[in-house]
Design a protein around this motif. Sequence first.
Motif, PDB file in Angstrom:
ATOM      1  N   ALA A  78       0.838  -1.204   0.000  1.00 52.88           N
ATOM      2  CA  ALA A  78       0.000   0.000   0.000  1.00 52.88           C
ATOM      3  C   ALA A  78       0.874   1.256   0.000  1.00 52.88           C
ATOM      4  N   SER A  79       0.689   2.159   0.978  1.00 53.26           N
ATOM      5  CA  SER A  79       1.517   3.366   1.081  1.00 53.26           C
ATOM      6  C   SER A  79       2.518   3.287   2.217  1.00 53.26           C
ATOM      7  N   SER A  80       2.876   2.057   2.615  1.00 51.62           N
ATOM      8  CA  SER A  80       3.780   1.894   3.762  1.00 51.62           C
ATOM      9  C   SER A  80       5.160   2.480   3.518  1.00 51.62           C
ATOM     10  N   ALA A  81       5.577   2.580   2.247  1.00 50.08           N
ATOM     11  CA  ALA A  81       6.892   3.143   1.941  1.00 50.08           C
ATOM     12  C   ALA A  81       6.832   4.631   1.606  1.00 50.08           C
ATOM     13  N   ILE A 137      -1.438   7.696  -5.011  1.00 45.48           N
ATOM     14  CA  ILE A 137      -2.037   6.476  -4.458  1.00 45.48           C
ATOM     15  C   ILE A 137      -2.605   5.523  -5.512  1.00 45.48           C
ATOM     16  N   PHE A 138      -2.220   5.670  -6.778  1.00 46.86           N
ATOM     17  CA  PHE A 138      -2.743   4.765  -7.808  1.00 46.86           C
ATOM     18  C   PHE A 138      -2.383   3.317  -7.514  1.00 46.86           C
ATOM     19  N   GLU A 139      -1.083   3.024  -7.350  1.00 45.00           N
ATOM     20  CA  GLU A 139      -0.662   1.647  -7.110  1.00 45.00           C
ATOM     21  C   GLU A 139      -1.180   1.126  -5.769  1.00 45.00           C
ATOM     22  N   HIS A 140      -1.225   2.001  -4.781  1.00 49.09           N
ATOM     23  CA  HIS A 140      -1.744   1.648  -3.456  1.00 49.09           C
ATOM     24  C   HIS A 140      -3.177   1.126  -3.561  1.00 49.09           C
ATOM     25  N   CYS A 141      -4.012   1.854  -4.291  1.00 46.37           N
ATOM     26  CA  CYS A 141      -5.453   1.607  -4.228  1.00 46.37           C
ATOM     27  C   CYS A 141      -5.940   0.492  -5.137  1.00 46.37           C
ATOM     28  N   LEU A 142      -5.281   0.293  -6.270  1.00 44.43           N
ATOM     29  CA  LEU A 142      -5.899  -0.509  -7.307  1.00 44.43           C
ATOM     30  C   LEU A 142      -6.228  -1.950  -6.890  1.00 44.43           C
ATOM     31  N   PRO A 143      -5.380  -2.658  -6.147  1.00 45.44           N
ATOM     32  CA  PRO A 143      -5.794  -4.008  -5.752  1.00 45.44           C
ATOM     33  C   PRO A 143      -7.083  -4.028  -4.937  1.00 45.44           C
ATOM     34  N   PHE A 144      -7.230  -3.090  -4.010  1.00 45.44           N
ATOM     35  CA  PHE A 144      -8.426  -3.031  -3.183  1.00 45.44           C
ATOM     36  C   PHE A 144      -9.639  -2.615  -4.016  1.00 45.44           C
ATOM     37  N   ASN A 145      -9.396  -1.683  -4.975  1.00 49.66           N
ATOM     38  CA  ASN A 145     -10.467  -1.253  -5.869  1.00 49.66           C
ATOM     39  C   ASN A 145     -11.029  -2.431  -6.668  1.00 49.66           C
ATOM     40  N   VAL A 146     -10.129  -3.162  -7.303  1.00 48.38           N
ATOM     41  CA  VAL A 146     -10.575  -4.247  -8.189  1.00 48.38           C
ATOM     42  C   VAL A 146     -11.216  -5.375  -7.386  1.00 48.38           C
ATOM     43  N   SER A 147     -10.688  -5.645  -6.208  1.00 45.44           N
ATOM     44  CA  SER A 147     -11.282  -6.685  -5.369  1.00 45.44           C
ATOM     45  C   SER A 147     -12.730  -6.351  -5.038  1.00 45.44           C
ATOM     46  N   ARG A 148     -12.991  -5.104  -4.643  1.00 45.13           N
ATOM     47  CA  ARG A 148     -14.372  -4.705  -4.352  1.00 45.13           C
ATOM     48  C   ARG A 148     -15.228  -4.745  -5.610  1.00 45.13           C
ATOM     49  N   LEU A 149     -14.707  -4.253  -6.737  1.00 45.32           N
ATOM     50  CA  LEU A 149     -15.496  -4.244  -7.960  1.00 45.32           C
ATOM     51  C   LEU A 149     -15.823  -5.664  -8.408  1.00 45.32           C
TER      52      LEU A 149
END
Length: 315
Positions: free
Chosen positions: A6-9, A276-288
């Motif tokens: 996510a944004s941990s780094a 936050i594009f790379e951060h969000c996309l896995p969570f976005n697609v999982s919900r979608l």
Amino acid sequence: MAKPFASSADLGEKRQSLEVLADGVYALTAEGDPNVGAVEGEDFLVCFEALATPVAAREWLTRLREHTDKPIRYLVLSHYHAVRVLGASAFGADVIVAHDKTRALIAERGEQDWASEYARMPRLFKQPESIPGLTWPTATFSDRFTIDLGGDRGDLVLAYCGRGHTEGDLVAWLPRQRIMFAGDLVESQAALYTGDAFHREWSAGTLDRVASFGAETLVGGRGAVARGKAGVDAAIAQTRDFLTVMLREAGAASTLKEAFDRTHRALEPEYGAWPIFEHCLPFNVSRLWDELHGVERPRIWTAERDREVWEELQS
């Protein structure tokens, strides 16, 4: 090589910019970090969003106090996410306002969301030990909530436009100044987080209702202030396009991993460099993916589930 979770780094400080949008109307933007705002009434303040901790909120209030010393009567929360609400105690507001559904979501999943967002975005949680607990609204509404600003300042209208970023998003509208604080229903030059979203409704009726106000200045949840009708239209169009591409690409996939790969490939050229594009996309697609396969309400994110989804899709 595995990408950091996510944004941990993302530990570098962002440059904050306080902008005066009109007489007594303020916005604080921060290079893709959550935006906040404030509106002066005749003898009081309305603050919009609370940030992730009281320490972070007090830094914002110190800057605001360079412009006004009016007491804070209302704190408005656009939705339930931890980075928007857990700093509320710093404001000392008489009334904390949110949508009915936001209060219900805090009760249902506030603790889990707190742990999830803290792990995803640790930099935003300045001195997390200063958080006294979950933030509970003291006034809620279902459709509209109007605040008379007093004198000749007009009204501030809080409105529900439908399900979108969450079940309970609201916007704050200043009809006299034609300024809107849209929360995360609209982003301007920043990627969307849709992990708790209703993509089909958001991309259609909800954004249509946001657009119908005819704002000439719009503060989204993240990113730059959109100015002028063309700028506001562009921010709404960007938000709609992001959602539309996601729906198209995920809807054509046969597996969750294929949905992620297709969506990433389609969005990355236009949006990949945005915050936050790379951060969000896995969570976005999982919900979608859930939504497209009949899961009506978003599943609760936990710190453990976050890691599982990240490993499956982003690593």
